[in-house]
Design an enzyme around this catalytic site. Structure first.
Site, short mmCIF file in Angstrom:
data_model
loop_
_atom_site.label_atom_id
_atom_site.label_comp_id
_atom_site.label_asym_id
_atom_site.label_seq_id
_atom_site.Cartn_x
_atom_site.Cartn_y
_atom_site.Cartn_z
N THR A 120 -0.93 129.70 58.27
CA THR A 120 -0.30 130.38 57.16
C THR A 120 -0.87 129.62 55.98
O THR A 120 -1.53 128.60 56.18
CB THR A 120 1.24 130.21 57.33
OG1 THR A 120 1.65 130.93 58.47
CG2 THR A 120 2.04 130.62 56.15
N THR A 134 0.56 134.80 55.12
CA THR A 134 0.12 134.49 56.48
C THR A 134 -0.47 135.68 57.20
O THR A 134 -0.15 136.83 56.89
CB THR A 134 1.31 133.94 57.30
OG1 THR A 134 0.83 133.45 58.54
CG2 THR A 134 2.36 134.98 57.55
N ASN A 142 -0.27 134.80 60.49
CA ASN A 142 0.39 134.13 61.62
C ASN A 142 -0.53 133.06 62.22
O ASN A 142 -0.64 131.98 61.68
CB ASN A 142 0.90 135.12 62.65
CG ASN A 142 2.00 134.50 63.51
OD1 ASN A 142 2.59 133.50 63.14
ND2 ASN A 142 2.28 135.07 64.67
N GLY A 171 2.47 126.21 58.63
CA GLY A 171 2.88 125.34 59.74
C GLY A 171 3.83 125.98 60.72
O GLY A 171 4.49 125.27 61.48
N GLY A 172 3.93 127.33 60.72
CA GLY A 172 4.80 128.00 61.70
C GLY A 172 6.21 127.44 61.63
O GLY A 172 6.79 127.30 60.55
#
Ligand code: GLY
Length: 563
Positions: free
Chosen positions: A372, A390, A392, A464-465
């Site tokens: 992202t 993002t 993803n 960073g999810g």
């Protein structure tokens, strides 16, 4: 006399010791009036140039976001979506949701086989993984409401950058190499990125330049209803996907009310659902506020313990309660109330780790990355923007339209394909985040703005999810509790806990053996292998003298540019 000499010598030693102990602050770029911090210098510069032309933060948002789509195809995009939080110079705040949506033809069990097992890779690779992109709608909506410069003028330098090309960095060379098998697996033909690109090569993005030129001419409708829409839908369907022209035509970015809460003398303004970012950040910060974090010390055992336990409880709530607010009812007020959070922390003890619930799941590898990208902007008028965008995973679904020149997201994986089965970030979801046509998948993106004493103080966010929330948290704490400069706060080692899997992810070499041994002895599982990098923060701090300090994360090619 002797005594005087002794005293004099002693004080010199003390002064010297003090000098040796007191570390000089490492400061990031400082500018007088305006700044853009993003994942690539080219994008920060294009955003800053728009400000220099007299544009405001919203104009610069459009330029930066689209320049990242060119210069940082790993995560920058027009094939994905994002969230933006703003604070205007008069204190007005708001949030824009341009998150992807599930296609009309999607269904709850679309990623399950006949035995109701999750089909590996279906929500992460290729056309079925693609959510309806929101980025173009998002930047046009932000501009419609607040922009001042003509869109044609804002897009021009972005198109020129795409034509001129962007120099490959060392980190980018590595990324492109790492993703070759994914590109080859998903795409029918070889794509621009299958070439053996090396550091200092220049990649020209002519197809993307042509797409952006059509958008420049025809506006947002070009992407959602025009030639680009038609080409995109034919491409996705030819690759087995379910996106239709109706899906694109129906897409709208939405204004949302941001999550706000206080922490000490700070007021935090962050993203509301369908991102979990603001709620989780509020839960964690409310949970840790009563503790003397500054006294415990930065990344000390006690500080890590209390933050970890707050994170564990917040992510457990995330998994159960949170989803698209247009589809599910979220008990928002309760979730972020100080009373509720205090109750959640009741069973926390410094004597030993709490254990997360024992939920059956596979071992989760985060090596694929959690990509992202975030940019922070403060303009010369005092407006601030925090935006995270993002596709993803790194390069999204890996599906790349050579004709249109961009990657498509794999955001469908952010839904819960099956209750209790972790997604690519190891996040467990439940009913609130199950797939439904036109629903937005739950996000962790946490674009955040912080006020201090009613004034703009910090603009912060990161990719960073699932680690986005905890990276934003630690960056704020590093400045507020530990008095770090923006640069130090961004670069300091980070850790992360998300309830399940029940371990503390830690950046390797970032923590002393003593701290790690202490934590293990208290019953914490540590994981340094899966987390080479946690977040890549882009932040701006307003200094006491009104100047701006940029925090461009050393973990990436990030750069602060301003004037
Ligand atoms: N795609 C990562 C997130 O939205 O959290």
């Amino acid at each position: 006399m002797k005594k005087t000499i002794l005293l004099f010598t002693l004080s010199l030693v003390l002064i010297n010791c003090k000098t040796a102990v007191k570390k000089e602050k490492t400061i990031g770029l400082v500018t007088q009036k305006a700044m853009v911090v993003s994942a690539r210098e080219e994008a920060s510069k294009i955003g800053t140039d728009i400000l220099k032309k007299g544009g405001n933060a919203f104009d610069a948002m459009v330029a930066t976001e689209l320049a990242l789509a060119v210069a940082f195809p790993y995560a920058g995009n027009i094939g994905g979506g994002g969230f933006m939080v703003y604070r205007k110079n008069d204190g007005e705040i708001g949030a824009l949701d341009y998150r992807e949506k599930a296609p009309l033809a999607s269904s709850k069990d679309m990623f399950l086989d006949t035995d109701r097992n999750v089909i590996k890779g279906k929500s992460t690779f290729g056309s079925m993984a693609v959510g309806i992109p929101g980025t173009v709608a998002g930047v046009f909506e932000a501009h419609r409401k607040f922009g001042t410069l003509p869109m044609e003028e804002i897009l021009q330098p972005v198109i020129e950058l795409a034509k001129r090309g962007v120099i490959v960095t060392k980190k980018q060379e590595k990324r492109i190499q790492n993703f070759q098998s994914g590109f080859l697996k998903v795409n029918k033909d070889s794509i621009l990125f299958n070439k053996n690109w090396k550091e200092n090569d220049t990649i020209k993005y002519n197809a993307l330049a042509a797409t952006l030129t059509r958008i420049q001419k025809n506006g947002s409708d070009e992407f959602y209803k025009g030639e680009t829409a038609e080409k995109l839908v034919s491409f996705i369907q030819a690759n087995g996907g379910i996106m239709t022209l109706e899906d694109l035509a129906k897409y709208k970015a939405k204004w949302r009310t941001p999550i706000t809460f206080n922490y000490d003398d700070l007021r935090i303004i962050s993203m509301s659902p369908p991102s979990s970012g603001g709620i989780c950040l509020a839960q964690i910060m409310n949970a840790i506020e009563p503790y003397d974090l500054d006294k415990f010390g930065h990344n000390s055992t006690k500080a890590i313990q209390v933050i970890t336990e707050a994170e564990r409880r917040a992510y457990a709530d995330r998994s159960f309660f949170l989803g698209d607010p247009d589809f599910v009812k979220i008990p928002l007020k309760t979730l972020i109330s100080k009373e509720y959070i205090a109750g959640r922390m009741n069973d926390f003890s410094f004597d030993k780790a709490t254990k997360s619930e024992d939920v059956s799941h596979g071992s989760i590898k985060m090596t694929e990355s959690d990509e992202t990208t975030h940019y922070s902007i403060v303009d010369q008028f005092g407006n601030a923007i925090s935006a995270t965008t993002t596709i993803n995973a790194g390069y999204g679904s890996k599906l790349y339209s050579s004709e249109l020149g961009f990657f498509l997201n794999n955001e469908m994986d952010d839904f819960s394909s099956k209750t209790g089965v972790p997604n690519m970030f190891g996040l467990i979801g439940a009913k609130a985040n199950e797939i439904a046509p036109e629903k937005r998948m739950l996000s962790s993106m946490t674009p955040t703005i912080v006020e201090k004493n009613g004034q703009l103080f910090m603009v912060v966010g990161t990719p960073g999810g699932s680690t986005i929330i905890t990276s934003v948290l630690q960056t704020i704490l590093n400045v507020h509790e530990y008095k770090m400069s923006m640069k130090e706060a961004v670069n300091a080692s980070r850790f992360h806990h998300q309830w399940l899997p029940d371990n503390i992810k830690m950046e390797p070499d970032g923590f002393s053996t003593e701290i790690k041994t202490n934590l293990k002895n208290l019953g914490y599982n540590l994981d340094e292998t899966n987390s080479p990098v946690i977040g890549k923060v882009a932040a701006i701090l307003v200094l006491p003298n009104g100047k701006l300090e940029g925090g461009a994360d050393k973990r990436g090619d990030d750069a602060a540019v301003g004037f």
